[in-house]
Design an enzyme around this catalytic site. Structure first.
Site, mmCIF file in Angstrom:
data_model
loop_
_atom_site.group_PDB
_atom_site.id
_atom_site.type_symbol
_atom_site.label_atom_id
_atom_site.label_comp_id
_atom_site.label_asym_id
_atom_site.label_seq_id
_atom_site.Cartn_x
_atom_site.Cartn_y
_atom_site.Cartn_z
ATOM 1 N N HIS A 1 -8.235 51.525 58.621
ATOM 2 C CA HIS A 1 -9.521 51.709 59.304
ATOM 3 C C HIS A 1 -9.711 50.700 60.436
ATOM 4 O O HIS A 1 -10.209 49.595 60.226
ATOM 5 C CB HIS A 1 -10.624 51.544 58.255
ATOM 6 C CG HIS A 1 -11.961 52.028 58.675
ATOM 7 N ND1 HIS A 1 -12.881 52.538 57.794
ATOM 8 C CD2 HIS A 1 -12.563 52.076 59.881
ATOM 9 C CE1 HIS A 1 -13.985 52.885 58.437
ATOM 10 N NE2 HIS A 1 -13.808 52.598 59.728
ATOM 11 N N HIS B 1 -10.953 50.467 64.796
ATOM 12 C CA HIS B 1 -11.521 51.121 65.977
ATOM 13 C C HIS B 1 -11.017 50.344 67.184
ATOM 14 O O HIS B 1 -11.556 49.290 67.502
ATOM 15 C CB HIS B 1 -13.054 51.064 65.956
ATOM 16 C CG HIS B 1 -13.685 51.721 64.765
ATOM 17 N ND1 HIS B 1 -14.174 53.005 64.798
ATOM 18 C CD2 HIS B 1 -13.931 51.270 63.503
ATOM 19 C CE1 HIS B 1 -14.696 53.324 63.609
ATOM 20 N NE2 HIS B 1 -14.553 52.279 62.812
ATOM 21 N N PHE B 2 -9.964 50.846 67.830
ATOM 22 C CA PHE B 2 -9.369 50.102 68.939
ATOM 23 C C PHE B 2 -9.964 50.465 70.306
ATOM 24 O O PHE B 2 -9.492 49.996 71.340
ATOM 25 C CB PHE B 2 -7.846 50.229 68.929
ATOM 26 C CG PHE B 2 -7.173 49.311 67.945
ATOM 27 C CD1 PHE B 2 -7.857 48.252 67.362
ATOM 28 C CD2 PHE B 2 -5.842 49.484 67.597
ATOM 29 C CE1 PHE B 2 -7.241 47.388 66.453
ATOM 30 C CE2 PHE B 2 -5.209 48.620 66.698
ATOM 31 C CZ PHE B 2 -5.906 47.577 66.126
ATOM 32 N N ASN C 1 -13.508 57.840 66.843
ATOM 33 C CA ASN C 1 -14.803 57.783 67.559
ATOM 34 C C ASN C 1 -14.717 56.928 68.819
ATOM 35 O O ASN C 1 -15.541 56.054 69.062
ATOM 36 C CB ASN C 1 -15.912 57.280 66.635
ATOM 37 C CG ASN C 1 -15.693 55.856 66.166
ATOM 38 O OD1 ASN C 1 -14.563 55.442 65.965
ATOM 39 N ND2 ASN C 1 -16.762 55.112 65.998
ATOM 40 N N HIS D 1 -16.902 58.898 56.182
ATOM 41 C CA HIS D 1 -17.955 57.878 56.313
ATOM 42 C C HIS D 1 -19.177 58.476 55.645
ATOM 43 O O HIS D 1 -19.836 59.355 56.194
ATOM 44 C CB HIS D 1 -18.222 57.565 57.786
ATOM 45 C CG HIS D 1 -19.312 56.540 57.971
ATOM 46 N ND1 HIS D 1 -19.167 55.448 58.789
ATOM 47 C CD2 HIS D 1 -20.558 56.417 57.432
ATOM 48 C CE1 HIS D 1 -20.277 54.715 58.755
ATOM 49 N NE2 HIS D 1 -21.133 55.286 57.942
ATOM 50 N N ASP E 1 -12.049 47.934 58.769
ATOM 51 C CA ASP E 1 -13.129 48.502 59.597
ATOM 52 C C ASP E 1 -13.346 47.631 60.835
ATOM 53 O O ASP E 1 -14.486 47.326 61.219
ATOM 54 C CB ASP E 1 -14.436 48.686 58.814
ATOM 55 C CG ASP E 1 -15.402 49.616 59.549
ATOM 56 O OD1 ASP E 1 -15.035 50.140 60.615
ATOM 57 O OD2 ASP E 1 -16.530 49.795 59.055
HETATM 58 O O1 DOR Z 1 -20.337 49.356 61.915
HETATM 59 C C1 DOR Z 1 -19.719 50.331 62.315
HETATM 60 N N1 DOR Z 1 -19.161 50.353 63.540
HETATM 61 N N2 DOR Z 1 -19.624 51.404 61.528
HETATM 62 C C2 DOR Z 1 -19.100 52.567 61.981
HETATM 63 O O2 DOR Z 1 -19.072 53.512 61.249
HETATM 64 C C3 DOR Z 1 -18.595 52.689 63.356
HETATM 65 C C4 DOR Z 1 -18.255 51.381 63.901
HETATM 66 C C5 DOR Z 1 -18.058 51.420 65.397
HETATM 67 O O3 DOR Z 1 -17.287 52.260 65.861
HETATM 68 O O4 DOR Z 1 -18.626 50.583 66.099
HETATM 69 ZN ZN ZN Z 2 -15.420 52.310 60.908
#
Ligand code: DOR
Ligand code: ZN
Length: 447
Positions: free
Chosen positions: A78, A80-81, A113, A197, A312
């Site tokens: 998990h 987010h790059f 995302n 999620h 995350d």
């Molecule tokens: O805290 C979060 N940030 N939860 C998420 O589900 C998305 C993530 C983000 O992409 O910033």
């Molecule tokens: Zn996430």
């Protein structure tokens, strides 16, 4: 230095497989054998495969790390790059995978995302092109599960699917409740793993705007998470390979475990609570919970009751975070610090090393269909060397995330001293020395 790879005809004694070539070099140190740290020797071939395990291995070259511990590199399900879409001063594949390498992570699964979000096959191809030649470690790409009509083409190229039940960065309109059963059916038919999620937005109370971490917890309560988990469990076809992201509560964890599905906990929910003094930088979705809830979650993790650990990693610019609480975006960087924080807990005697390797290396790899995360014959030599004496205080200035901040300032961390990718050293003395040769991975369920 790691010897220049060359093939040798000499075959090692000990447990070499008859089908595998003899080792070109041997990495000797301590490792987990039957749950205990013991001297181990790992024979590695010139193509970066583990071809022998045992004692007294013979090979042209030998690298002995003494009392240091050799572990498989971690699989982070998990991250987010932010690539594409950036902003590049926050994160991208090149920087994010170097952070991963320095933090002991050898494979990252990148969330869909981004801006634009990965909702169809062409967006996935665009993202794949951004990985090639740019990443320090391997990458698996998630596709967003948003419309049944797109699942089949997305599934041909994605490594896994992600379902958001509430709006998030880059996915402003999540599927409606009525669409969920159909989406889960299509996901099951695709054969790909699905991560959810799980937060039910119908249970959010966002007015008046939350102004503190405690308010944020009340605004998006654990009951919203529990309700979404129930809904997905009830609608999930039996054959769906289902995983729940960032579970914040031991009660929910036990519920998912009872239903027989996979799930993860993230370092911030295990180590931080809404009592944190970090303010909007610690604003995350789902929110940090009470100190009591955090302590229960940690207890369950330390007992081995949480199958996977995942960072995350969701960086935002410091300038975006250091604003009035309601305006700050949710998410914090973590891919470089996840394993070091937890290795420090092992050293402190609060966590068993075998439990950590199961949650950070072995189970996430299995869930995503990758033959890695174990020191085993035939596996790629994706390995870490960890010196448990080299503990240091985490500080943003020593980390490599372009966003330039961490919520774990001052926490103890044990960073891997060396990191090998297919037998090639990419981290030495805690410095990145690799080249961007990471590749895009897809599940290999037959493996
Ligand atoms: O805290 C979060 N940030 N939860 C998420 O589900 C998305 C993530 C983000 O992409 O910033
Ligand atoms: Zn996430």
């Amino acid at each position: 230095m790691v010897p220049v790879p060359r093939r040798v005809s000499a075959r090692s004694r000990a447990s070499a497989s008859p089908e595998l070539p003899g080792p070109d070099w041997v990495l000797a140190g301590r490792g987990l054998v039957d749950g205990h740290l013991q001297p181990i020797e790992i024979g590695i071939s010139d193509d970066g495969t583990i071809v022998a395990l045992g004692r007294d291995l013979h090979a042209p070259e030998r690298h002995d790390v003494g009392e240091s511990v050799v572990l498989p590199s971690a699989t982070d399900l998990h991250v987010h790059f932010r690539d594409p879409g950036g902003p590049a001063d926050v994160e991208n594949f090149a920087a994010g995978t170097i952070e991963a390498a320095l933090g002991g992570v050898g494979l990252v699964a990148d969330m869909p995302n981004t801006r634009p979000a990965v909702t169809d096959a062409s967006r996935l191809e665009e993202k794949r092109a951004r990985v090639t030649g740019r990443t320090a470690v391997d990458v698996l790409l998630y596709g967003a599960l948003t419309a049944t009509s797109r699942v089949d083409q997305l599934a041909m190229a994605a490594g896994a699917l992600k379902l958001y039940l509430s709006p998030t960065t880059g996915v402003e309109r999540p599927p409606t409740r009525a669409e969920i059963p159909g989406l889960l059916q299509r996901a099951a038919a695709s054969g790909l793993p699905l991560t959810v999620h799980a937060e039910d937005p119908a249970q959010f109370v966002l007015e008046p705007p939350p102004t503190s971490l405690s308010d944020w917890d009340r605004a998006r309560p654990w009951t919203a998470e529990a309700a979404a988990v129930e809904e997905v469990i009830a609608a999930a076809p039996r054959e769906l390979r289902l995983h729940f992201a960032h579970v914040t509560s031991a009660r929910i964890a036990e519920r998912i475990a009872k239903a027989g599905h996979s799930f993860e906990a993230s370092p911030h929910h295990l180590l931080l609570s809404r009592a944190s003094k970090v303010g909007p930088r610690a604003k995350v979705n789902p929110p940090l919970r009470s100190e009591g809830e955090r302590a229960h979650l940690w207890e369950l993790f330390a007992l081995g009751g949480i199958p996977c650990l995942a960072s995350d990693h969701a960086p935002h610019a410091a300038s975006a975070k250091d604003v009035a609480f309601p305006l700050a975006p949710s998410g914090m960087p973590n891919v470089e610090t996840m394993l070091p924080l937890l290795l420090a807990k092992v050293r402190a005697g609060e966590l068993d090393l075998a439990r950590l390797t199961a949650a950070a290396m072995d189970r996430p790899s299995r869930w995503i269909g990758q033959p890695r995360g174990r020191i085993a014959l035939g596996h790629r030599a994706d390995l870490l060397v960890v010196d448990f004496r080299s503990r240091r205080k985490i500080t943003a200035g020593d980390l490599h995330a372009p966003c330039g901040w961490t919520a774990f300032e001052g926490y103890e961390g044990i960073f891997p001293r060396e990191h090998y990718r297919a037998g090639e050293r990419i981290v030495l003395a805690g410095e990145y020395i690799g080249t961007p040769t990471g590749v895009v991975r897809r599940p290999e369920f037959a493996a």
